[in-house]
Design a protein around this motif. Structure first.
Motif, short mmCIF file in Angstrom:
data_model
loop_
_atom_site.label_atom_id
_atom_site.label_comp_id
_atom_site.label_asym_id
_atom_site.label_seq_id
_atom_site.Cartn_x
_atom_site.Cartn_y
_atom_site.Cartn_z
N GLU A 341 0.62 -1.35 -0.04
CA GLU A 341 -0.19 -0.07 0.07
C GLU A 341 0.92 1.27 0.14
O GLU A 341 1.80 1.30 0.59
CB GLU A 341 -1.01 -0.16 1.08
CG GLU A 341 -2.00 -1.11 1.32
CD GLU A 341 -2.78 -1.30 2.70
OE1 GLU A 341 -2.45 -0.12 3.46
OE2 GLU A 341 -3.39 -2.06 2.81
N MET A 342 0.38 2.40 -0.81
CA MET A 342 1.19 3.69 -0.93
C MET A 342 0.13 4.59 -0.42
O MET A 342 -0.74 4.93 -1.01
CB MET A 342 1.85 3.61 -2.14
CG MET A 342 2.85 2.72 -2.60
SD MET A 342 4.46 3.28 -1.78
CE MET A 342 5.39 1.99 -2.37
N THR A 343 0.51 5.37 0.46
CA THR A 343 -0.47 6.59 0.90
C THR A 343 0.29 7.75 0.58
O THR A 343 1.30 8.14 0.86
CB THR A 343 -0.49 6.53 2.54
OG1 THR A 343 -0.94 5.38 2.60
CG2 THR A 343 -1.31 7.56 2.94
N LYS A 344 -0.30 8.52 -0.30
CA LYS A 344 0.10 9.95 -0.73
C LYS A 344 0.40 10.98 0.26
O LYS A 344 -0.71 10.88 1.05
CB LYS A 344 -0.48 10.37 -1.86
CG LYS A 344 -0.08 11.63 -2.72
CD LYS A 344 -0.59 11.82 -3.94
CE LYS A 344 0.17 13.10 -4.72
NZ LYS A 344 -0.54 13.21 -6.05
N ILE A 345 1.40 11.45 0.60
CA ILE A 345 1.72 12.86 1.15
C ILE A 345 2.20 13.87 0.72
O ILE A 345 2.77 13.88 -0.44
CB ILE A 345 2.64 12.21 2.70
CG1 ILE A 345 4.11 11.87 1.98
CG2 ILE A 345 1.99 11.07 3.55
CD1 ILE A 345 5.09 11.31 3.05
N PRO A 346 2.03 15.17 1.51
CA PRO A 346 2.40 16.09 0.74
C PRO A 346 3.91 16.53 0.63
O PRO A 346 4.66 17.19 0.00
CB PRO A 346 1.57 17.32 1.36
CG PRO A 346 1.34 16.88 2.82
CD PRO A 346 1.26 15.18 2.59
N SER A 347 4.60 16.13 1.91
CA SER A 347 6.02 16.30 2.00
C SER A 347 6.60 15.21 2.93
O SER A 347 5.94 14.49 3.52
CB SER A 347 6.26 17.64 2.75
OG SER A 347 5.73 17.74 3.82
N ALA A 348 7.81 15.23 2.94
CA ALA A 348 8.94 14.06 3.52
C ALA A 348 9.92 15.00 4.22
O ALA A 348 10.57 15.69 3.44
CB ALA A 348 9.20 13.01 2.85
N LYS A 349 10.28 14.77 5.49
CA LYS A 349 11.52 15.29 6.30
C LYS A 349 12.37 14.57 6.47
O LYS A 349 12.53 13.41 6.24
CB LYS A 349 10.71 15.93 7.59
CG LYS A 349 9.78 16.89 7.44
CD LYS A 349 9.14 17.51 8.50
CE LYS A 349 7.95 18.64 8.50
NZ LYS A 349 7.63 19.03 10.06
N ALA A 350 13.41 14.88 6.81
CA ALA A 350 14.79 14.38 7.18
C ALA A 350 14.35 13.17 8.13
O ALA A 350 13.77 13.14 9.09
CB ALA A 350 15.72 15.08 7.94
N GLY A 351 14.84 11.78 7.73
CA GLY A 351 14.54 10.71 8.32
C GLY A 351 13.55 9.89 7.63
O GLY A 351 13.51 8.67 7.95
N ASP A 352 12.50 10.43 6.78
CA ASP A 352 11.47 9.81 6.35
C ASP A 352 11.96 8.91 5.44
O ASP A 352 12.89 9.06 4.62
CB ASP A 352 10.56 10.59 5.73
CG ASP A 352 9.69 11.29 6.80
OD1 ASP A 352 9.57 10.73 7.94
OD2 ASP A 352 9.12 12.22 6.89
N LEU A 353 11.40 7.64 4.95
CA LEU A 353 11.73 6.73 3.89
C LEU A 353 10.44 6.91 3.08
O LEU A 353 9.16 6.49 3.60
CB LEU A 353 11.61 5.35 4.45
CG LEU A 353 11.90 4.17 3.48
CD1 LEU A 353 13.35 4.26 2.79
CD2 LEU A 353 11.71 2.71 3.65
N VAL A 354 10.50 7.03 1.84
CA VAL A 354 9.18 7.65 1.16
C VAL A 354 9.39 6.89 -0.46
O VAL A 354 10.41 6.65 -0.88
CB VAL A 354 9.07 8.92 1.07
CG1 VAL A 354 8.56 9.44 2.11
CG2 VAL A 354 10.08 9.70 0.51
N ALA A 355 8.48 6.87 -1.21
CA ALA A 355 8.68 6.55 -2.54
C ALA A 355 8.28 7.85 -3.38
O ALA A 355 7.12 8.32 -3.21
CB ALA A 355 7.67 5.41 -3.04
N LEU A 356 9.21 8.29 -4.47
CA LEU A 356 9.04 9.37 -5.07
C LEU A 356 8.42 9.05 -6.48
O LEU A 356 9.38 8.29 -7.16
CB LEU A 356 10.58 10.13 -5.11
CG LEU A 356 10.93 10.53 -3.66
CD1 LEU A 356 12.16 11.07 -3.74
CD2 LEU A 356 10.04 11.48 -2.86
N GLY A 357 7.65 9.61 -6.86
CA GLY A 357 7.11 9.52 -8.24
C GLY A 357 7.85 10.03 -9.49
O GLY A 357 8.14 11.12 -9.32
N ARG A 358 7.83 9.23 -10.47
CA ARG A 358 8.22 9.62 -11.92
C ARG A 358 9.53 10.44 -12.13
O ARG A 358 9.77 11.33 -12.78
CB ARG A 358 7.17 10.79 -12.27
CG ARG A 358 5.78 10.35 -12.24
CD ARG A 358 5.44 9.14 -13.12
NE ARG A 358 3.86 8.74 -13.32
CZ ARG A 358 3.47 7.86 -13.85
NH1 ARG A 358 3.85 7.31 -15.02
NH2 ARG A 358 2.11 7.55 -13.65
#
Length: 681
Positions: A341-358
């Protein structure tokens, strides 16, 4: 830093051998943190990790699974890494994003050797790590110390036991924490119960605690002074010392429990929370760009039919917002992963693990910064892509899929950099190289499930060559009469063998214009075309063909006629030159623990190989490197047998050495197979 200070978002990676229980531990951590209300299982195929069809079918982790959750007001990301040695590239890349690794291992001393490559990788990159001995309920009559001693033999860092077990009737029913000196009784699937320290355990606990304190005092002078003065250190001091030494990769704290029953898992989670390094410490360790710069590290590439390309990345510094420029490209979507599952979020800060699109030009390993700073490529200590050890020639089951097969495999190699696609120069086969048969079968399954391309894989053709042992002279004439101009060409050639590695050479020794200059090139072209398939069916090498004479007709001779007569001359002359098959020989360097070195000699000799010697493997205490010369025809499933002989840890690298005459049944078999292949074309 005090052990109870709240920190920024952090990331832990679960690593360890196949069947150690990493995915079960992830479920248990999520359950203990309240991120899920009901645990799934690998067996039932309903865990947060291992949601891919290939993972469910094999009941094993086939790619890195990420899950983000909150625990006591802090953000955590956990990466569940594959345990199969064939998927080690996935695990190593994921570890480059982690603040701390949890090495999950069974309570089985005989499996300690499985951790040697992993411990070395972690220490080479100074990645802090904790050892979690899982399945403690299967410990039996063994002592935890005996298990730790076995693992210590394969770890360059000091393993520091953090608890001792409580037993009842030979079963581990709880633990005594050696820092707080409090006893906890396991309460399966619930938090453990605090109980009085059993009198029978006080002596063992005291001895184990002294050993723990002495281990960490080796790197803490203040603590050492207190121990020398028989002063009891404050638990807070011990926790802080542990945290600093863990962050510097000086010690490896050891915990134990049972992920299946949720025993000892909350203790592990609290240790990660209080003692695990924060992102600023990790960013400094990996030499991330300085403060004031937004910097992220891509550790995996994901492709999907709906979301398109996603880059799983750890934010080292700054803040990533949707639409900003990273690595010279615009971020199109930021997603927080939780299994599939992937939940869209507006931003990510230092330390976060995220998937970046395109981020279409971004690949796994890239370090990206904001603005116009661009893509900085992979860090200098990024894991090297492992040498491929197993290949399959892929063929689409349906001819209509031939066109999209290459592009589909290209996407696979983006997701998994340890997959290598090449087109064999001789056969034109599309060969996919990887780390073993399971690795390649998973890739084939993904082609079907994700890209709708069904393929079958077969062993690639061996690039045999052929040459001649003796020379000959030959005269050939090509004459054909048609309604208009005819065709006429006449040549005399001499053929002789050359030293190995000379290739095909052509010499013009014609005198007196017996063959006009304008046709000499056509003769050479015909000879080289004929050399593409010798009398045994393989490309001809190490031969020189000399044009010594010939005749021509002023009207009927042509380039085509002289090219045709050259091919005819080669076909007629070569069978009289004692043709012989040449097979490629490889120089293979096999790396195994020293205990397994004697088995390698039998392995090599059983595959028509020659043992060249062995020596200690540089930088690997207790390991050897065995040098051998092996025919390429004997390499196809070598990795399978090697791993079987070495508990799965043996590996090798190889390079082409030379061509050598092949005789006997091996040569006959290769020639017969070639004839069958040509006949079927």
């Amino acid at each position: 830093m005090p052990h109870n200070t709240l920190r920024t978002a952090r990331c832990a990676a679960l690593v360890g051998p196949y069947l150690a229980g990493k995915t079960t531990l992830l479920e248990s951590l999520l359950f203990a943190a309240g991120a899920i209300t009901r645990k799934g299982s690998v067996r039932d195929g309903n865990s947060v990790g291992d949601s891919a069809p290939e993972a469910k079918a094999r009941k094993m982790t086939t790619e890195v699974n990420a899950a983000c959750f909150d625990y006591l007001g802090e953000r955590w990301s956990v990466l569940d890494c594959p345990g199969s040695v064939e998927l080690v590239c996935e695990s190593q890349n994921a570890l480059m994003a982690a603040d701390v690794a949890v090495v999950v291992a069974e309570a089985a001393p005989d499996k300690a050797v499985l951790l040697a490559p992993l411990f070395k990788f972690l220490d080479d990159r100074r990645i802090p790590h904790i050892l979690f001995i899982n399945k403690i309920d299967a410990l039996g009559d063994q002592s935890v110390r005996a298990v730790v001693a076995a693992y210590q033999a394969v770890s360059a860092r000091k393993l520091v036991l953090r608890a001792v077990p409580m037993r009842e009737g030979g079963t581990v029913t709880g633990l005594v924490d050696l820092v707080s000196e409090r006893a906890w009784r396991f309460n399966p699937h619930k938090p453990s119960n605090l109980v009085p320290l059993p009198d029978a355990l006080k002596a063992d606990e005291g001895e184990a605690r002294r050993a723990m304190l002495e281990s960490i005092a080796d790197f803490d002078d203040a603590l050492l002074e207190k121990l020398l003065e028989d002063m009891a250190p404050d638990p807070g001091e011990v926790y802080d010392s542990m945290a600093h030494e863990l962050a510097d990769d000086l010690i490896v704290p050891v915990f134990f429990g049972s992920a299946e029953n949720d025993n000892g898992v909350r203790r592990l989670l609290k240790a990660l929370r209080h003692e695990g390094p924060e992102v600023a410490v990790t960013a400094a360790r990996v030499d991330a760009p300085p403060s004031g710069t937004t910097a992220v590290q891509v550790v995996k590439t994901l492709t999907g039919s709906h979301a398109g390309k996603l880059s799983l990345a750890r934010v080292w510094r700054g803040e990533v917002t949707d639409g900003m420029s990273l690595g010279g490209e615009r971020v199109s979507g930021i997603f927080r992963p939780f299994g599939h599952e992937m939940t869209k979020i507006p931003s990510a800060k230092a330390g976060d693990l995220v998937a970046l699109g395109r981020l279409e030009r971004v690949t796994t390993g890239d370090r990206l910064t904001d603005g116009g700073r661009g893509n900085h490529g992979a860090p200098t200590d990024w894991p090297e892509r492992p040498t491929p050890v197993h290949g399959l020639a892929l063929h689409a089951e349906h001819r209509n899929d031939d066109v999209k097969l290459s592009s589909a495999i290209q996407k696979l190699t983006e997701e998994d950099p340890s997959l290598i696609l090449e087109t064999a120069p001789d056969s034109g086969e599309l060969v996919l190289w990887g780390q073993g048969d399971i690795h390649l079968r998973i890739a084939m399954d993904r082609l079907r499930s994700k890209h709708n391309v069904a393929v079958k894989g077969v062993a690639p053709q061996i690039p045999y060559r052929e040459t001649i042992r003796k020379g000959t002279s030959h005269h050939a004439r090509f004459k054909r009469q048609t309604g208009g101009h005819g065709q006429f060409a006449d040549i005399q050639i001499a053929i002789r063998p050359l030293p190995r590695g000379s290739g095909i050479q052509f010499e013009d020794a014609v005198v007196g214009g017996a063959v006009p200059r304008q046709f000499i090139g056509s003769v050479e072209a015909g000879i080289r075309e004929a050399a593409a398939r010798g009398p045994l069916g393989f490309p001809l090498v190490d031969v020189v063909v000399t044009l010594t004479g010939g005749q021509f007709h002023a009207v009927d001779s042509s380039d085509m006629a002289f090219k045709t007569v050259a091919r005819q001359a080669m076909a007629e002359a070569l069978p009289a030159c004692d043709p012989v098959l040449l097979e490629p020989l490889l120089t293979v360097t096999i790396a195994v623990p020293s205990d397994f070195t004697p088995k390698i000699q039998r392995l090599v000799s059983g595959r028509r190989g020659q043992l060249m010697g062995f020596d200690a493997r540089p930088g690997w205490p207790g390991w050897d490197e065995v040098q051998a010369s092996l025919p390429q025809a004997e390499m196809q499933d070598l990795i399978v047998e090697l791993r079987s002989l070495s508990l799965g840890v043996g590996t090798y690298v190889w390079r082409f050495d030379r061509l050598q005459e092949a005789l006997g049944r091996a040569a006959d078999r290769a020639i017969d197979q070639r004839r069958e292949t040509l006949a079927a074309q």
